[in-house]
Design a protein around this motif. Structure first.
Motif, PDB file in Angstrom:
ATOM      1  N   ARG A  35      -3.910   7.361  19.408  1.00  0.00           N
ATOM      2  CA  ARG A  35      -5.097   6.655  19.430  1.00  0.00           C
ATOM      3  C   ARG A  35      -5.198   5.341  19.754  1.00  0.00           C
ATOM      4  O   ARG A  35      -6.283   4.789  19.723  1.00  0.00           O
ATOM      5  CB  ARG A  35      -5.891   7.156  18.134  1.00  0.00           C
ATOM      6  CG  ARG A  35      -5.793   8.583  17.573  1.00  0.00           C
ATOM      7  CD  ARG A  35      -6.810   8.778  16.491  1.00  0.00           C
ATOM      8  NE  ARG A  35      -6.592   8.106  15.430  1.00  0.00           N
ATOM      9  CZ  ARG A  35      -7.185   7.814  14.350  1.00  0.00           C
ATOM     10  NH1 ARG A  35      -8.493   8.641  14.212  1.00  0.00           N
ATOM     11  NH2 ARG A  35      -6.629   7.159  13.126  1.00  0.00           N
ATOM     12  N   GLU A  38      -7.924   4.462  22.418  1.00  0.00           N
ATOM     13  CA  GLU A  38      -9.353   4.378  22.025  1.00  0.00           C
ATOM     14  C   GLU A  38      -9.869   3.217  21.072  1.00  0.00           C
ATOM     15  O   GLU A  38     -10.710   2.821  21.450  1.00  0.00           O
ATOM     16  CB  GLU A  38      -9.591   5.846  21.085  1.00  0.00           C
ATOM     17  CG  GLU A  38     -10.985   5.895  20.885  1.00  0.00           C
ATOM     18  CD  GLU A  38     -11.356   7.308  19.973  1.00  0.00           C
ATOM     19  OE1 GLU A  38     -12.290   7.552  19.194  1.00  0.00           O
ATOM     20  OE2 GLU A  38     -10.193   8.267  19.749  1.00  0.00           O
ATOM     21  N   ARG A  42     -12.550   0.202  21.875  1.00  0.00           N
ATOM     22  CA  ARG A  42     -13.612   0.168  20.943  1.00  0.00           C
ATOM     23  C   ARG A  42     -13.618  -1.625  20.741  1.00  0.00           C
ATOM     24  O   ARG A  42     -14.759  -2.037  20.661  1.00  0.00           O
ATOM     25  CB  ARG A  42     -13.542   0.734  19.661  1.00  0.00           C
ATOM     26  CG  ARG A  42     -13.676   2.325  19.823  1.00  0.00           C
ATOM     27  CD  ARG A  42     -13.512   2.962  18.605  1.00  0.00           C
ATOM     28  NE  ARG A  42     -14.329   4.253  18.563  1.00  0.00           N
ATOM     29  CZ  ARG A  42     -15.477   4.502  18.228  1.00  0.00           C
ATOM     30  NH1 ARG A  42     -16.391   3.691  17.610  1.00  0.00           N
ATOM     31  NH2 ARG A  42     -16.039   5.854  18.200  1.00  0.00           N
ATOM     32  N   GLN A  87      -8.280   4.726   3.821  1.00  0.00           N
ATOM     33  CA  GLN A  87      -9.562   4.906   4.870  1.00  0.00           C
ATOM     34  C   GLN A  87      -9.468   3.828   5.937  1.00  0.00           C
ATOM     35  O   GLN A  87     -10.146   3.744   6.880  1.00  0.00           O
ATOM     36  CB  GLN A  87     -10.838   4.909   4.061  1.00  0.00           C
ATOM     37  CG  GLN A  87     -10.915   3.594   3.443  1.00  0.00           C
ATOM     38  CD  GLN A  87     -10.322   3.104   2.400  1.00  0.00           C
ATOM     39  OE1 GLN A  87      -9.467   3.788   1.708  1.00  0.00           O
ATOM     40  NE2 GLN A  87     -11.064   2.109   1.507  1.00  0.00           N
ATOM     41  N   ASP A 114     -11.770   1.832  10.761  1.00  0.00           N
ATOM     42  CA  ASP A 114     -11.993   2.880  10.252  1.00  0.00           C
ATOM     43  C   ASP A 114     -11.136   4.209  10.521  1.00  0.00           C
ATOM     44  O   ASP A 114     -10.866   4.403  11.742  1.00  0.00           O
ATOM     45  CB  ASP A 114     -13.321   3.261  10.343  1.00  0.00           C
ATOM     46  CG  ASP A 114     -13.742   4.412   9.375  1.00  0.00           C
ATOM     47  OD1 ASP A 114     -13.122   5.572   9.579  1.00  0.00           O
ATOM     48  OD2 ASP A 114     -14.627   4.299   8.624  1.00  0.00           O
ATOM     49  N   SER A 115     -10.517   4.655   9.548  1.00  0.00           N
ATOM     50  CA  SER A 115      -9.134   5.566   9.862  1.00  0.00           C
ATOM     51  C   SER A 115      -9.743   6.758  10.605  1.00  0.00           C
ATOM     52  O   SER A 115      -9.202   7.526  11.454  1.00  0.00           O
ATOM     53  CB  SER A 115      -8.371   6.050   8.741  1.00  0.00           C
ATOM     54  OG  SER A 115      -7.708   4.621   8.417  1.00  0.00           O
ATOM     55  N   THR A 116     -11.123   7.209  10.473  1.00  0.00           N
ATOM     56  CA  THR A 116     -11.696   8.128  10.629  1.00  0.00           C
ATOM     57  C   THR A 116     -12.513   8.004  12.113  1.00  0.00           C
ATOM     58  O   THR A 116     -11.713   8.906  12.929  1.00  0.00           O
ATOM     59  CB  THR A 116     -12.622   8.880   9.823  1.00  0.00           C
ATOM     60  OG1 THR A 116     -12.011   8.925   8.533  1.00  0.00           O
ATOM     61  CG2 THR A 116     -13.126  10.242  10.344  1.00  0.00           C
ATOM     62  N   ASN A 117     -13.063   7.099  12.296  1.00  0.00           N
ATOM     63  CA  ASN A 117     -13.792   7.172  13.370  1.00  0.00           C
ATOM     64  C   ASN A 117     -13.226   5.882  14.329  1.00  0.00           C
ATOM     65  O   ASN A 117     -14.011   5.534  15.326  1.00  0.00           O
ATOM     66  CB  ASN A 117     -15.393   7.018  13.339  1.00  0.00           C
ATOM     67  CG  ASN A 117     -15.885   5.820  12.380  1.00  0.00           C
ATOM     68  OD1 ASN A 117     -15.125   4.757  12.326  1.00  0.00           O
ATOM     69  ND2 ASN A 117     -17.019   5.856  11.885  1.00  0.00           N
ATOM     70  N   LEU A 118     -12.558   5.012  13.886  1.00  0.00           N
ATOM     71  CA  LEU A 118     -11.739   3.831  14.512  1.00  0.00           C
ATOM     72  C   LEU A 118     -12.729   2.814  14.708  1.00  0.00           C
ATOM     73  O   LEU A 118     -12.534   2.072  15.843  1.00  0.00           O
ATOM     74  CB  LEU A 118     -11.201   4.424  15.836  1.00  0.00           C
ATOM     75  CG  LEU A 118     -10.168   5.646  15.820  1.00  0.00           C
ATOM     76  CD1 LEU A 118      -9.623   5.807  17.117  1.00  0.00           C
ATOM     77  CD2 LEU A 118      -9.173   5.106  14.952  1.00  0.00           C
ATOM     78  N   LYS A 119     -13.896   2.675  14.280  1.00  0.00           N
ATOM     79  CA  LYS A 119     -14.849   1.924  14.621  1.00  0.00           C
ATOM     80  C   LYS A 119     -14.394   0.492  13.796  1.00  0.00           C
ATOM     81  O   LYS A 119     -13.592   0.408  12.770  1.00  0.00           O
ATOM     82  CB  LYS A 119     -16.144   2.012  13.395  1.00  0.00           C
ATOM     83  CG  LYS A 119     -17.054   0.726  13.556  1.00  0.00           C
ATOM     84  CD  LYS A 119     -18.168   1.013  12.696  1.00  0.00           C
ATOM     85  CE  LYS A 119     -19.387  -0.072  12.567  1.00  0.00           C
ATOM     86  NZ  LYS A 119     -20.309   0.131  11.610  1.00  0.00           N
TER      87      LYS A 119
END
Length: 279
Positions: A35, A38, A42, A87, A114-119
């Motif tokens: 990832r 990505e 971002r 998280q 953010d580990s989920t959405n990479l924000k």
């Protein structure tokens, strides 16, 4: 050689327990899991693709990891899921403005995603941390030992290891920085302490002198503050090699120990000059 650290705060971030050689805290360093591209998109939406597979951002080159081996390229992006706050994913992005066989110039930008959405939630740019010449940056790694300032306040570390190229005058150094998230910003709380150092001078056959120093950090309750103190335990071994009458190489070792106590001054821990990275 230019080696310096000026902190440029972009968004903004507390601490505890390891020196050199913390297997659990340093294992599984690169957890980008495919990832990385990505995350970089971002963090740097204006970055462009280069022909060699790297990304270009405002005159700097960003190298994506080829695999999850953090030791494969010290100039590649590394990621680490923060065990104390899974998280969140910690990301170190080397931003290289010059790369050659003789010297390198570059910064590191730390990202908290953010580990989920990479924000991207926080970021902090460390100027010049990837700049080197004869003494090269060998590795960059996150240190996620439980550096706990106070209940609910934990920091993470970044280690940068340097290595000299001279066989006659070997040199190696590992330096640790600590960061915490405070008021939704990433903040440096311990700036530049050498946790491992080795150097020597010898005839490349036997005769010479070598020194190795390791420092381990541990947190202790402070008598003067709600924020913990850091105790630095130091061990130095000096070895003198001489050629004996039978042409054997004989070594005589001497070990010394010391302790240093670092106190939180409201914004961070002051590191004595003799424990800091050589500028």
């Amino acid at each position: 050689m230019k080696r310096f650290l000026n902190v440029r705060i972009l968004f903004f971030a507390p601490i505890v327990l390891m020196g050199l050689g913390a297997p659990a805290a340093l294992a599984g360093q690169n957890e980008c899991g495919g990832r990385a591209a990505e995350i970089i998109r971002r963090a740097y939406p204006s970055a462009t693709d280069a022909d060699d597979g790297t990304l270009l951002f405002e005159g700097a080159t960003v190298t994506l990891p080829k695999d999850d081996n953090a030791d494969s390229d010290p100039h590649a992006v590394i990621c680490r899921v923060w065990p104390v706050q899974p998280q969140l994913t910690l990301v170190a992005v080397p931003l290289m403005t010059e790369q050659s066989d003789s010297e390198n110039e570059g910064d590191i930008e730390l990202l908290v995603a953010d580990s989920t959405n990479l924000k991207i939630k926080q970021r902090l740019r460390l100027d010049g941390l990837m700049s080197d010449d004869a003494v090269r940056v060998r590795s960059v790694a996150f240190d996620t030992a439980r550096y706990q300032l106070a209940p609910g306040r934990t920091a993470f570390g970044l280690r940068v290891s340097l290595e000299g190229s001279s066989r006659a005058n070997p040199f190696g150094e590992t330096t640790l920085w600590l960061f915490s998230i405070e008021s939704d910003a990433l903040k440096p709380v311990l700036d530049n302490i050498v946790v491992g150092e080795s150097h020597g001078e010898w005839d490349t056959a036997c005769a010479g002198e070598f020194s190795e120093t390791t420092r381990t950090l541990s947190m202790v309750a402070s008598a003067k503050s709600a924020v913990a103190d850091i105790v630095v335990t130091e061990k130095t071994t000096t070895s003198v090699n001489t050629v004996g009458t039978d042409n054997d190489c004989n070594s005589e070792d001497k070990t010394t120990a010391a302790k240093h106590q670092l106190r939180y001054d409201g914004s961070g821990y002051s590191v004595p000059k003799d424990l800091k990275r050589i500028e």
